[in-house]
Design a protein around this motif. Structure first.
Motif, mmCIF file in Angstrom:
data_model
loop_
_atom_site.group_PDB
_atom_site.id
_atom_site.type_symbol
_atom_site.label_atom_id
_atom_site.label_comp_id
_atom_site.label_asym_id
_atom_site.label_seq_id
_atom_site.Cartn_x
_atom_site.Cartn_y
_atom_site.Cartn_z
ATOM 1 N N GLN A 179 0.827 -1.232 0.000
ATOM 2 C CA GLN A 179 0.000 0.000 0.000
ATOM 3 C C GLN A 179 0.855 1.273 0.000
ATOM 4 O O GLN A 179 0.634 2.194 0.781
ATOM 5 N N LYS A 180 1.826 1.290 -0.904
ATOM 6 C CA LYS A 180 2.707 2.452 -1.030
ATOM 7 C C LYS A 180 2.229 3.381 -2.150
ATOM 8 O O LYS A 180 1.474 2.985 -3.031
ATOM 9 N N THR A 181 2.696 4.614 -2.069
ATOM 10 C CA THR A 181 2.511 5.605 -3.125
ATOM 11 C C THR A 181 3.840 5.700 -3.860
ATOM 12 O O THR A 181 4.894 5.600 -3.228
ATOM 13 N N ALA A 182 3.817 5.885 -5.182
ATOM 14 C CA ALA A 182 5.086 5.882 -5.925
ATOM 15 C C ALA A 182 5.130 6.990 -6.977
ATOM 16 O O ALA A 182 4.122 7.290 -7.625
ATOM 17 N N VAL A 183 6.323 7.588 -7.102
ATOM 18 C CA VAL A 183 6.626 8.495 -8.212
ATOM 19 C C VAL A 183 7.746 7.831 -9.005
ATOM 20 O O VAL A 183 8.810 7.533 -8.458
ATOM 21 N N ILE A 184 7.468 7.567 -10.278
ATOM 22 C CA ILE A 184 8.368 6.746 -11.092
ATOM 23 C C ILE A 184 8.920 7.572 -12.255
ATOM 24 O O ILE A 184 8.172 7.974 -13.156
ATOM 25 N N VAL A 185 10.220 7.850 -12.212
ATOM 26 C CA VAL A 185 10.881 8.523 -13.328
ATOM 27 C C VAL A 185 11.403 7.453 -14.277
ATOM 28 O O VAL A 185 12.075 6.506 -13.865
ATOM 29 N N THR A 186 11.079 7.582 -15.548
ATOM 30 C CA THR A 186 11.528 6.608 -16.542
ATOM 31 C C THR A 186 11.606 7.275 -17.913
ATOM 32 O O THR A 186 10.955 8.293 -18.158
ATOM 33 N N HIS A 187 12.429 6.715 -18.797
ATOM 34 C CA HIS A 187 12.433 7.167 -20.190
ATOM 35 C C HIS A 187 11.653 6.179 -21.049
ATOM 36 O O HIS A 187 11.503 6.364 -22.249
ATOM 37 N N ASP A 188 11.153 5.105 -20.411
ATOM 38 C CA ASP A 188 10.461 4.019 -21.117
ATOM 39 C C ASP A 188 8.951 4.272 -21.083
ATOM 40 O O ASP A 188 8.300 4.103 -20.045
ATOM 41 N N ILE A 189 8.394 4.690 -22.213
ATOM 42 C CA ILE A 189 6.969 5.033 -22.282
ATOM 43 C C ILE A 189 6.102 3.831 -21.921
ATOM 44 O O ILE A 189 5.137 3.942 -21.151
ATOM 45 N N SER A 190 6.443 2.652 -22.443
ATOM 46 C CA SER A 190 5.648 1.446 -22.178
ATOM 47 C C SER A 190 5.634 1.118 -20.693
ATOM 48 O O SER A 190 4.603 0.745 -20.128
ATOM 49 N N GLU A 191 6.788 1.242 -20.054
ATOM 50 C CA GLU A 191 6.892 0.969 -18.615
ATOM 51 C C GLU A 191 5.994 1.916 -17.818
ATOM 52 O O GLU A 191 5.298 1.501 -16.889
ATOM 53 N N ALA A 192 6.003 3.196 -18.204
ATOM 54 C CA ALA A 192 5.181 4.192 -17.513
ATOM 55 C C ALA A 192 3.692 3.871 -17.652
ATOM 56 O O ALA A 192 2.944 3.907 -16.664
ATOM 57 N N ILE A 193 3.259 3.530 -18.861
ATOM 58 C CA ILE A 193 1.838 3.204 -19.085
ATOM 59 C C ILE A 193 1.453 1.948 -18.315
ATOM 60 O O ILE A 193 0.373 1.864 -17.722
ATOM 61 N N ALA A 194 2.363 0.969 -18.292
ATOM 62 C CA ALA A 194 2.076 -0.314 -17.652
ATOM 63 C C ALA A 194 1.980 -0.198 -16.130
ATOM 64 O O ALA A 194 1.269 -0.973 -15.487
ATOM 65 N N MET A 195 2.690 0.765 -15.536
ATOM 66 C CA MET A 195 2.775 0.830 -14.078
ATOM 67 C C MET A 195 1.975 1.952 -13.431
ATOM 68 O O MET A 195 1.686 1.890 -12.232
ATOM 69 N N CYS A 196 1.609 2.989 -14.203
ATOM 70 C CA CYS A 196 1.136 4.227 -13.564
ATOM 71 C C CYS A 196 -0.352 4.517 -13.755
ATOM 72 O O CYS A 196 -0.942 4.155 -14.762
ATOM 73 N N ASN A 197 -0.900 5.223 -12.764
ATOM 74 C CA ASN A 197 -2.270 5.736 -12.861
ATOM 75 C C ASN A 197 -2.314 7.006 -13.704
ATOM 76 O O ASN A 197 -3.277 7.255 -14.424
ATOM 77 N N ARG A 198 -1.263 7.820 -13.545
ATOM 78 C CA ARG A 198 -1.147 9.053 -14.324
ATOM 79 C C ARG A 198 0.291 9.216 -14.782
ATOM 80 O O ARG A 198 1.211 8.731 -14.124
ATOM 81 N N ILE A 199 0.472 9.919 -15.900
ATOM 82 C CA ILE A 199 1.812 10.171 -16.423
ATOM 83 C C ILE A 199 1.966 11.665 -16.687
ATOM 84 O O ILE A 199 1.169 12.272 -17.407
ATOM 85 N N VAL A 200 2.997 12.245 -16.067
ATOM 86 C CA VAL A 200 3.325 13.656 -16.264
ATOM 87 C C VAL A 200 4.385 13.727 -17.359
ATOM 88 O O VAL A 200 5.480 13.175 -17.210
ATOM 89 N N VAL A 201 4.057 14.373 -18.462
ATOM 90 C CA VAL A 201 5.003 14.508 -19.579
ATOM 91 C C VAL A 201 5.670 15.870 -19.496
ATOM 92 O O VAL A 201 5.002 16.911 -19.503
ATOM 93 N N LEU A 202 7.003 15.854 -19.385
ATOM 94 C CA LEU A 202 7.772 17.093 -19.317
ATOM 95 C C LEU A 202 8.338 17.467 -20.681
ATOM 96 O O LEU A 202 8.603 16.594 -21.512
ATOM 97 N N SER A 203 8.531 18.760 -20.883
ATOM 98 C CA SER A 203 9.155 19.257 -22.112
ATOM 99 C C SER A 203 10.669 19.127 -21.994
ATOM 100 O O SER A 203 11.196 18.743 -20.951
ATOM 101 N N LYS A 204 11.376 19.488 -23.064
ATOM 102 C CA LYS A 204 12.834 19.578 -22.968
ATOM 103 C C LYS A 204 13.196 20.720 -22.017
ATOM 104 O O LYS A 204 12.359 21.558 -21.689
ATOM 105 N N ARG A 205 14.453 20.747 -21.579
ATOM 106 C CA ARG A 205 14.902 21.721 -20.596
ATOM 107 C C ARG A 205 14.862 23.156 -21.133
ATOM 108 O O ARG A 205 15.228 23.355 -22.292
ATOM 109 N N PRO A 206 14.432 24.130 -20.313
ATOM 110 C CA PRO A 206 13.905 23.989 -18.955
ATOM 111 C C PRO A 206 12.515 23.335 -18.981
ATOM 112 O O PRO A 206 11.630 23.797 -19.706
#
Length: 248
Positions: A179-206
């Motif tokens: 029963q943990k809460t998780a924030v998952i940083v990844t470059h793998d789109i499939s992994e993010a979709i497979a594991m997450c309830n929501r996905i925050v998409v960031l732009s290039k820097r900044p």
């Protein structure tokens, strides 16, 4: 999921170097709710790991505010197990460092090792285990301190593809079970979709928040491997891929 565990409001961050200032993050806002898995994805070098460091308190934002309601555990790309310590000794390391090694905490670690299939390997050394088992041991070491929120920074990227699929499935089930809460940083789109309830998409820097995806999949099996079979999976993948500022 009403209880907000992490709240970022208008967070910006600048690195100061001899050459001057480099803006890494620009006006980032989002919340993470109790029991939720939130993925953070963006182009390489956009500041994803910096964002985790700010959530964990290792860095202070240049502007904006961060509120964290609970204890944080951090899981990195490498398992960072000490090769000269047994799996048991690695599992209790955090408790030793924080001087929290009691009969109760020992019993808790023992239960975790038994529950997740590592008790019979407790006297083995890390080099005697597979990559997946090592990562499981590293997770148990993190869970031993009873964090409420887990920060995973590219936690599976050092594993080969088959092991990565299997261990991400295992870690997901363990974190849900505990029963943990998780924030998952990844470059793998499939992994993010497979594991997450929501996905925050960031732009290039900044980096700023380009879009936040609510992931809703139609499937009987809600494990990461099961979720990959959902008919909507490819649609999310294509949409997020187009959203990323990646130019070959």
């Amino acid at each position: 999921m009403d209880n907000v565990m992490v709240s970022l409001k208008n967070v910006s961050f600048k690195y100061h170097t001899l050459e001057g200032e480099t803006e890494a993050l620009n006006d980032i806002s989002f919340d993470v709710y109790e029991g939720e898995f939130v993925g953070v994805i963006g182009p390489s070098g956009c500041g994803k790991s910096t964002l985790l460091s700010i959530i964990s308190g290792l860095l202070k934002p240049s502007r904006g505010s961060v509120e964290v309601n609970g204890k944080i555990g951090y899981m990195l790309q490498r398992d960072h197990l000490f090769e000269w310590r047994t799996i048991w000794q690695n599992a209790i390391l955090g408790l030793e460092i924080q001087k929290k090694l009691t009969e109760e905490s020992r019993s808790y670690v023992k239960d975790l090792l038994k529950k997740y299939g590592l008790w019979e390997f407790r006297n083995y050394y890390p080099n005697q285990l597979s990559g997946g088992m090592r990562q499981r041991a590293a997770l148990i070491r993190t869970l031993a301190l009873k964090p409420d929120i887990l920060l995973l920074d590219e936690a599976f990227s050092a594993l080969d593809y088959q092991t990565k699929l299997a261990i991400s499935d295992e870690v997901y089930k363990i974190l849900k079970n505990e029963q943990k809460t998780a924030v998952i940083v990844t470059h793998d789109i499939s992994e993010a979709i497979a594991m997450c309830n929501r996905i925050v998409v960031l732009s290039k820097r900044p980096a700023y928040v380009k879009r936040i995806y609510e992931i809703s999949l139609t499937c009987d099996d809600y494990s990461p491997i099961g979720r990959r079979k959902a008919p909507e999976f490819r649609e999310y993948f294509n949409s997020i891929w187009k959203e990323l500022d990646i130019h070959v």
